[in-house]
Design an enzyme around this catalytic site. Sequence first.
Site, PDB file in Angstrom:
ATOM      1  N   SER A 152       0.845  -1.183   0.000  1.00  0.00           N
ATOM      2  CA  SER A 152       0.000   0.000   0.000  1.00  0.00           C
ATOM      3  C   SER A 152       0.890   1.245   0.000  1.00  0.00           C
ATOM      4  CB  SER A 152      -0.961  -0.044   1.188  1.00  0.00           C
ATOM      5  OG  SER A 152      -1.985   0.905   1.032  1.00  0.00           O
ATOM      6  N   ASP A 183      -9.551  -3.779  -5.574  1.00  0.00           N
ATOM      7  CA  ASP A 183      -8.979  -2.921  -4.539  1.00  0.00           C
ATOM      8  C   ASP A 183      -9.666  -1.557  -4.528  1.00  0.00           C
ATOM      9  OD1 ASP A 183      -7.327  -1.444  -2.814  1.00  0.00           O
ATOM     10  OD2 ASP A 183      -5.556  -2.559  -3.426  1.00  0.00           O
ATOM     11  N   HIS A 194      -8.103  -4.750  -1.442  1.00  0.00           N
ATOM     12  CA  HIS A 194      -6.893  -4.219  -0.817  1.00  0.00           C
ATOM     13  C   HIS A 194      -6.297  -5.171   0.216  1.00  0.00           C
ATOM     14  CE1 HIS A 194      -4.184  -0.875  -0.288  1.00  0.00           C
ATOM     15  NE2 HIS A 194      -4.349  -0.888   1.010  1.00  0.00           N
TER      16      HIS A 194
END
Length: 687
Positions: A539, A624, A659
């Site tokens: 991330s 995501d 995600h």
Amino acid sequence: MTNEVTAPVAKKVPFEMEIHDHKRVDDYYWMRDDDRQDPEILTHLEAENTYLKAEMAHTEKFQEKLFEEIVGRIKKDDSSVPVKRRGYWYQAKFDGESEYPVHLRWKDGEKKVTTLFDVNRMAEGHGYFNLSGFTISENNLIAAFGTDKVSRRIYELEFIKIETGEVYSDKLIDTQGTAIWANDNEHVFYIKKDPQTLLGQEVYRHKLGTDQSEDDLVYREDDDTFYTALSKSRDGSVIFLHHNNTTKSGISILDANDPMANFEPFLPIEENHEYSVEKLGEEYFILTNWRATNFRIMTVGIGSTADKSMWQDVVEHRETVYVEDFTTFNNALVIQEKENGINRVRVIALGSGASMDLNFDDPVFSSYISNNPEVGSDVVRLSYSSLTTPPSVYEYNLTSGERTVLKQEDVMGGFIASNYRSERIFVKARDAKLVPVSIVYRKDMFNKDGNNPLFQYAYGSYGATIDPSFSGPRLSLLDRGVVYAIAHVRGSQMLGRPWYEDGKLFNKKNSFYDFIDVTKELTKQNYGHPEKVYAMGGSAGGLLMGGVLNMAPELYLGVGAHVPFVDLMTTMLDTSIPLTTGEYDEWGNPNVKDDYEYMLSYSPYDQIERKDYPNILVTTGLWDSQVQYFEPMKWVAKLREYKTDNNKLVFETDMEAGHGGASGRFKKYKQTALEFAFFFDLLGITE
């Protein structure tokens, strides 16, 4: 390595963007499809998956061995420590090979157990499934729960009668996944998300038994830089509406006994003022950075919240101590602090003011205040682990400090904690700042001659602190001689709020420099061989990896970048993308020329050059919601075009996940096994 499958080569379609008299040309802008239905894009992603599978085919047996090894450490029949709330005990339980928990409850003093949710049954037929959690009405009869079957973090809220299992007809779509009950057991408050930006900006009141179209909009956040959340005080008397920006925050309050009333501000929102509150009797306790860089705790009467002259110190500000969190009980205040990067939990008696530090076994550890729903309790529950101690739940007596171990996670397969050693060292960065580093290794496999492989991880954004905690999967690295290090780079709050401020906005490059300097020093001190270093981040930590790859690719044998935020400029210039506007105070606002130029100078996608890069593994999820799939997709395509080496560059897209990766307690470790095999393959380790 197979010769039958070649790396996918993406077509180039120049797309020109101009701002501040500066032009950027993005040849891979075409890869964005918000609907995730474009056949050409999906075909390209599948081609990348096929290429990865071919490149890693010779490691498949090793991947399976690693996967079985990792999941073999997980206790198959397991359960959480029960939590008592309003006369009922709640527990999550896993059975055998089940991927998901079964949520149970029983009345205090009775033996009858009620199944609230069998998530395994609910997940049947879905490639991805997530139960957002559940909230129970004040009369204990109804549960509200949210489900996400796509992994976009958009939930459908539903309601169920606990004793009969009857599901109400009410279905609230496009929500954040949590319903907060008013005390009349008829009304709930929830947040609705924008399906494009995924921002939760609208708060609605819903009456049970009515259609969502009849719900009342009670609040709308018009400032796109704020995130909105709902919660309820532990005594059940107040509903909190949270307004959170990167540099300021606010809270509005509603009497839970009067759901038709309006939310009223606790305090007008002020620039650079962040705070959170807990209610105790006729007072509010406030964790605040008002005139307190590292935060302090204050109190105020319920009728005087907006008058800061009435706020009184309970825990004064200290320059060297960062106050992270707190909770209140009728007779005690429990505080979580950090000093020089070391966690500390203190109990202050509210009557006498006497202070007591709670004892822990490891010098460096992770702890946080756990689930403590009852303010009348005489014990506080904490969650704890270290790099060598499995996750544990402790209960401390608030008067004596006596500790009871309620549970320590069983690590199957013969884990012996004394076989491993953890350390905390400080590395001098290029500007002489001292960067904390947490290190763990297996003692009998650590070579002081500096020949060990080194696996270095960091995150370094949003003030998120990665405390040193236990990982079962990590044992598969340590047991093969790998030294594992967490670099607590600037951008976290490991050393307090100034450590965060020194790693954001125009100081962001410090995060990259810290990571690079830690790598150099760890190899210099023989924690790892300079030709056996693997770096990993995900991330915003993937942005860190992208920056490090551009700045110092020669230091790393391999890099793992997971759901990486790498197309900084295009994303931050597009307000239709989730999280963009809320993060101007983290990265900068590229609509401002100075911000644009600084951000551009480290943006991973924009700074790719024609040079050698190390071996790279990139992973993402098609759905995501935080970092869109097309960021890593474009990044990989451009890296393939520009890199001048023959090192591996492989890219995997989970076509069902978002995600957080795959759902379920076992399936998610397939990707971990893939990454470990990728690293070990580079080292020539095959089993």
